[in-house]
Design an enzyme around this catalytic site. Structure first.
Site, PDB file in Angstrom:
ATOM      1  N   GLU A 110       0.839  -1.209   0.000  1.00 17.90           N
ATOM      2  CA  GLU A 110       0.000   0.000   0.000  1.00 17.90           C
ATOM      3  C   GLU A 110       0.872   1.257   0.000  1.00 17.90           C
ATOM      4  O   GLU A 110       0.589   2.221  -0.699  1.00 17.90           O
ATOM      5  CB  GLU A 110      -0.933  -0.026   1.216  1.00 17.90           C
ATOM      6  CG  GLU A 110      -1.989  -1.123   1.066  1.00 17.90           C
ATOM      7  CD  GLU A 110      -2.920  -1.205   2.248  1.00 17.90           C
ATOM      8  OE1 GLU A 110      -2.428  -1.473   3.359  1.00 17.90           O
ATOM      9  OE2 GLU A 110      -4.125  -0.989   2.070  1.00 17.90           O
ATOM     10  N   GLU A 130      -3.776  -9.813   3.094  1.00 19.87           N
ATOM     11  CA  GLU A 130      -4.583  -9.514   4.283  1.00 19.87           C
ATOM     12  C   GLU A 130      -5.645 -10.573   4.579  1.00 19.87           C
ATOM     13  O   GLU A 130      -5.944 -10.845   5.742  1.00 19.87           O
ATOM     14  CB  GLU A 130      -5.256  -8.140   4.136  1.00 19.87           C
ATOM     15  CG  GLU A 130      -4.315  -6.965   4.333  1.00 19.87           C
ATOM     16  CD  GLU A 130      -3.568  -6.544   3.073  1.00 19.87           C
ATOM     17  OE1 GLU A 130      -3.589  -7.301   2.085  1.00 19.87           O
ATOM     18  OE2 GLU A 130      -2.967  -5.462   3.090  1.00 19.87           O
TER      19      GLU A 130
END
Ligand code: NAI
Length: 710
Positions: A110, A130
């Site tokens: 990210e 995730e």
């Protein structure tokens, strides 16, 4: 303490270096350090572009999972907040180039996506794993990823959680250049060269790149396929569905609103039982290596050569597990035909992997060359570890250990793969019981990650530490357990299987029981498991344990009949189910009739049983046994039992293992049901004292574990 983030300059390029060992996680101090360095570099008129690179073995490998755990405890806070930093990076007036080696995962990816460009070495991996923690990318990842790689690829990465390599990332648009490096340090040179090329050009903000977001109609099909993929590969899991919802927002809302939506979803996800359970499993898998009484610095024996005795199902699988890890193996059998069968099974297995494209023929050849089939003990005197995997018979195992005691070098670790036998009795057949340990692999041994390390009275600390190291080297999770009947996994499995059979006698069909279990999340139903392992094996275990029965104890009645009928399970095409070539279990009216008649003959009242009762009876009986195991000290922690069940017995990770699941239900409730079943069904349901104690105290297994760690 050294600074986790430093700034230097090279050829007019500001170089921000993150150095937060071991994996450059975004722990407190790192985001702040990056921001300060970035702002300094931006102000510095001699700097034309900025490179962010990491020291050590990897790029930023993700968020600090301790912080995530904290956030899961307090979801209203929303977790670590990277948003201001990401906006600051993207708004930087000078081009920011992310230089990636090792892994850019989760929060690391990210952060990288907020840069204006990304370059990576060829063997770098990038991913959004995730979902493996029951959460979603929560730092604008669901909004930037589809802008870089397109919606379909973003869906695949977020649902599967699988990382991709640099070449694929380049093709997909996730990175801008692969730096082919010959010498260490080339990534920095390559990144600085790239930075010089783009310096002075207007910066490209990922959040403004909308050209890959697709059309509504294209996206509808992609999201439908994503949901189907999630249902298939992550059955019952909520995180992939939440990730899809956030990705969908990226395609329908402007960036800022999409980010707002992502934040709302993150709060919901963090508050979910699934996220807490999966974060628990993450830490539990790492905690198993900490064994009380075995300090971290305990010496281990180097293991380069392994001798295996028995080339059957397990010996062959263990040989493959060793070869896959680059370890040379001597594989001994008694007779040529058995040896040929064993080697043929190994070859067939590898062949099938090559056909499926898992690895190349060259890799297969290398692995085959590491396995040396033989009928003698030649070379066993040089082995660092000998693993016995012959038939499950105490006299035979003792004979073998007597033989290897005479041959093995003094510092050779001697292991048995026994699944039920007393490891101390086996050790007593040698002159060096301190070198003997149980290494209980699971079938298929080259695939299953669990190894129960059975610690009897004798093994030295070095032998236990070496066993943990071997498990790690083989890519497995080693859990130290005590030397009790069935150790931990099988000991809990037996009452579970028994209860399932009682349920069938009382009115459920095997497929109803199995459906309730798979709907709950078990990888397979217990009757299907029984058929896979073999009804003959289950029958033998039942016979062997018969002496432990109390007078008048209820005993399952149908298994013996299946055995007598030759319905030995999958291998005979019939057991509790019938099987076709695809090995799919097919409900069998003949079995239904057999169960009904057996129950009627025994005077067992039949009724309709709800899926809830099926789960309570099958799972709570395991939990009760687990509590006994803990109390006796045959498992170090409740979390160890969870790891055993999730890695070796198909218990759903998103429920955190049986003991964690008990905590989520509430021990008061679990105990109350166990108590009721005890009144109804008798002594097999006698509540474990520890379960009662923790329930009475309003406590939990997690609290009990925490108390033991102190
Ligand atoms: P298997 O019957 O497939 O293989 C045993 C092999 O040992 C046979 O090929 C036999 O020829 C060979 N053997 C017997 N005596 C020998 C000797 N003196 N020297 C060399 N080889 C000899 O049995 P399997 O299933 O591989 O089980 C082996 C051990 O692993 C048993 O202790 C079993 O309880 C345990 N185990 C089995 C699991 C399973 O799912 N099958 C799972 C975990 C443990």
């Amino acid at each position: 303490m050294t600074q986790p983030v430093t700034l230097s300059a090279r050829d007019g390029v500001g170089v921000i270096t993150v150095d937060n060992p071991p994996v450059n996680a975004l722990s407190p101090g790192v985001p702040e350090g990056i921001r300060t360095a970035l702002e300094t570099a931006e102000r510095d008129t001699s700097v034309r572009a900025i490179v962010l690179i990491c020291a050590g073995r990897t790029f930023i490998s993700g968020a600090d999972i301790k912080e995530l755990e904290e956030a899961a405890r307090n979801p209203a806070a929303g977790g670590p907040d990277l948003h201001p930093l990401l906006t600051r990076i993207e708004d930087c007036a000078k081009p920011v180039i992310m230089a990636i080696h090792g892994m850019a995962l989760g929060g690391g990816l990210e952060l990288a996506m907020a840069g204006h460009y990304r370059v990576a070495v060829a063997d770098a991996s990038l991913g959004a794993p995730e979902v493996n923690l029951g959460i979603i990318p929560g730092a604008e990842g669901t909004q930037r990823l589809p802008r870089l790689v397109g919606v379909a690829a973003a869906v695949d990465m977020c649902v599967s959680g699988k990382p991709i390599k640099a070449a694929q990332a380049l093709q997909m648009g996730l990175i801008d250049r692969v730096i082919t490096s010959i010498n260490a340090g080339d990534l920095l040179s390559g990144a600085v060269a790239f930075a010089s090329e783009v310096a002075g050009q207007p910066v490209r903000k990922t959040r403004e790149r909308n050209d890959r977001l697709g059309s509504a109609s294209e996206n509808a099909a992609i999201f439908a396929a994503g949901r189907a993929q999630a249902a298939k590969i992550r059955r019952n899991q909520t995180a992939p569905l939440f990730a899809l919802e956030a990705l969908e927002a990226a395609t329908t809302l402007p960036f800022d609103q999409g980010c707002k939506k992502e934040r709302e979803i993150v709060r919901k996800v963090l508050a979910s039982d699934q996220a807490r359970a999966m974060i628990h499993m993450f830490f539990a898998e790492r905690a198993v290596a900490r064994v009380p009484g075995i300090p971290k610095e305990t010496a281990t024996y180097p293991i380069a050569n392994v001798g295996i005795i028995g080339a059957g199902t397990m010996g062959g699988g263990i040989a493959m597990a060793c070869a896959n890890a680059g370890i040379s193996v001597l594989l001994k059998e008694t007779e040529q035909p058995a040896l040929d069968r064993g080697m043929a099974a190994i070859r067939k297995n590898y062949d099938s992997s090559v056909k499926k494209g898992r690895f190349s023929q060259a890799v297969m050849d290398q692995r085959m060359a590491l396995i040396h089939p033989q009928l003698t003990y030649d070379g066993f005197d040089k082995a660092d570890l000998i693993i016995e995997a012959v038939f499950e018979s105490m006299p035979l195992k003792k004979q073998i250990f007597g033989e290897i005691d005479k041959i093995a070098k003094p510092d050779c670790v001697l292991a048995s793969n026994t699944s039920t036998l007393d490891i101390d009795e086996i050790a007593a057949a040698t002159s060096r019981p301190q070198m003997v340990i149980g290494l209980h692999f699971f079938s298929p041994a080259h695939v299953m990650r669990l190894v129960e390390i059975v610690r009897g009275k004798h093994p030295s600390n070095e032998v236990v530490a070496t066993s943990l190291a071997i498990a790690k080297k083989l890519g497995k999770v080693g859990v130290v357990v005590g030397n009790c009947r069935g150790f931990v996994g099988n000991r809990m499995m037996l009452p579970y299987m028994r209860e399932a059979q009682f349920l069938a006698e009382e009115g459920s069909t095997p497929e109803q029981v199995d459906k309730a279990l798979t709907d709950f999340g078990m990888a397979m139903g217990i009757f299907a498991v029984d058929d896979m392992g073999g009804i003959d094996l289950a029958y033998r275990v039942k016979q062997e344990y018969a002496y432990l029965r109390k007078p008048g104890e209820r005993v399952p009645l149908v298994l013996d009949k299946l055995y007598e009928m030759g319905r030995l399970g999958q291998k005979r095409g019939m057991g509790w189910y019938r099987y076709d070539e695809s090995r799919t279990p097919i409900p069998d009216p003949e079995v239904h009739a057999l169960i009904e008649k057996t129950a009627n003959d025994a005077g067992i009242a039949r009724r309709t049983i709800t899926p809830e009762e099926i789960i309570e009876r099958c799972v709570y009986i395991m939990i009760n046994e687990g509590a006994r195991i803990l109390e006796e000290g045959h498992a170090q922690r409740a979390a160890d039992i969870d790891v055993i069940y999730c890695t070796g017995y198909g218990f759903p990770g998103y429920r955190g293992g049986p003991m964690w699941y008990a905590d989520t239900v509430g021990l008061k409730k679990v105990y109350a049901r166990v108590h009721e079943f005890h009144k109804q069904y008798g002594h097999l349901w006698e509540p474990a004292p520890l379960l009662k104690k923790l329930a009475d105290e309003g406590s939990s297994f997690a609290v009990w574990d925490a108390g033991k760690e102190k």
